[in-house]
Write an enzyme that holds these catalytic residues in place. Sequence first.
Site, mmCIF file in Angstrom:
data_model
loop_
_atom_site.group_PDB
_atom_site.id
_atom_site.type_symbol
_atom_site.label_atom_id
_atom_site.label_comp_id
_atom_site.label_asym_id
_atom_site.label_seq_id
_atom_site.Cartn_x
_atom_site.Cartn_y
_atom_site.Cartn_z
ATOM 1 N N PHE A 139 0.792 -1.132 -0.118
ATOM 2 C CA PHE A 139 -0.059 0.065 -0.090
ATOM 3 C C PHE A 139 0.854 1.237 -0.039
ATOM 4 C CE2 PHE A 139 -2.353 3.473 1.843
ATOM 5 C CZ PHE A 139 -3.704 3.495 1.238
ATOM 6 N N ASP A 240 9.420 2.062 1.929
ATOM 7 C CA ASP A 240 8.476 2.725 2.159
ATOM 8 C C ASP A 240 8.195 2.593 3.792
ATOM 9 O OD1 ASP A 240 5.866 4.083 3.193
ATOM 10 O OD2 ASP A 240 4.902 3.508 0.938
ATOM 11 N N LYS A 269 3.080 9.772 9.002
ATOM 12 C CA LYS A 269 2.448 8.948 10.054
ATOM 13 C C LYS A 269 3.142 9.362 11.481
ATOM 14 C CE LYS A 269 0.224 5.080 7.715
ATOM 15 N NZ LYS A 269 -1.398 5.375 7.721
HETATM 16 C C1 LIG Z 1 3.128 2.140 3.722
HETATM 17 C C2 LIG Z 1 2.252 3.562 3.407
HETATM 18 N N1 LIG Z 1 2.398 4.133 2.293
HETATM 19 C C3 LIG Z 1 1.845 5.266 2.020
HETATM 20 C C4 LIG Z 1 0.773 5.563 2.857
HETATM 21 C C5 LIG Z 1 -0.026 6.719 2.363
HETATM 22 O O1 LIG Z 1 0.017 7.738 3.452
HETATM 23 P P1 LIG Z 1 -1.267 8.775 3.597
HETATM 24 O O2 LIG Z 1 -2.403 8.242 3.959
HETATM 25 O O3 LIG Z 1 -0.664 9.952 4.735
HETATM 26 O O4 LIG Z 1 -1.137 9.387 2.260
HETATM 27 C C6 LIG Z 1 0.278 4.676 3.755
HETATM 28 C C7 LIG Z 1 -0.918 5.004 4.581
HETATM 29 O O5 LIG Z 1 -1.392 4.184 5.174
HETATM 30 C C8 LIG Z 1 1.093 3.664 4.079
HETATM 31 O O6 LIG Z 1 0.757 2.699 5.239
#
Ligand SMILES: Cc1ncc(COP(=O)(O)O)c(C=O)c1O
Length: 313
Positions: A139, A240, A269
């Site tokens: 994700f 990520d 986050k």
């Molecule tokens: C691994 C990862 N990357 C990217 C994102 C995207 O972050 P945002 O919701 O702040 O755009 C998330 C959000 O849950 C995530 O868990």
Amino acid sequence: MTRDNQSLIEHRQHHVPRGVVTAHPLFVEKAQGAELWDVEGRHFIDFVGGIGVQNIGHSHPRVIDAVQKQLAKVTHAAFQVVGYEVYTQLAERLNTLVGNGAHYKSFFSTTGAEAVENAIKVARAWRKVPGVIAFRGGFHGRTLLGSTLTGMSAPYKQNFGPMAGEVYHTPYPDAYRNFSAADAIRSLEDLFATQIAPDRVAAIILEPVQGDGGFLPAGKDFMQALRELTTRHGIVLICDEIQAGFGRTGEMFGFQHFGIQPDVITVAKSLAGGLPISGIVGRAEIMDAPLPGGLGGTYGGNPLGCAAALAVL
Ligand SMILES: Cc1ncc(COP(=O)(O)O)c(C=O)c1O
């Protein structure tokens, strides 16, 4: 209007689209540490923490104090217009934490998806080729590129296409389903042979531990093999760390379990304990690939977010 959960939910359903789901049928009144209270005074233990954002707990007094002090000084000035110290202090702190002695640089944005977008921009600017490989079950956010990179169809990609170009997906190791590191490397080599040659690939992006995909660790064997393979081909390895970072897996960053050094990581986050700030931290030469003006965003690295992040760290 009555302030009970049911009437607030009805009000919300009338005014907010169904596409944004609220998982729990309650409206929060206040949150502290690992607990929260709803508008009816009911008291809950919060296992979600704003989706992996409150690793240090809700409303930590040091974060509140840092944000209040910053609020009284400057709330927004745009780093592209004038500098402010909390931005550069946060960059230095993250570069030291991530760089492991090498020269890393940091750039800040606002949401996780934006950090992912910028990590790909930087990698493409550095390699000057377009291909990006991501993993099934991964994700990476809800922007066009974020949902393209995400390896799950409904609801994230369903009906939102066409997706962005030059993104390829390959299976992630899964110890629970007997799909080993060697299987995953074989699949990647198959992708190189049948879909895109490694010299057309700018970056491989993955979560060191898949979050939304089911809390699957990539594992040491896979991460080490991936690091060797990306180094051999000159491909930028992006971890990520948006969900896995900031102590959530026990180490400060997820990649630190596997004895590898990524070229770029994304952060968001729990970085700032609930204030919206995200960023990328990467090898200086890669981070400097975009031309001056190629990176930015009005609110990126907002002073309140930077102050909160410094307090969290
Ligand atoms: C691994 C990862 N990357 C990217 C994102 C995207 O972050 P945002 O919701 O702040 O755009 C998330 C959000 O849950 C995530 O868990």
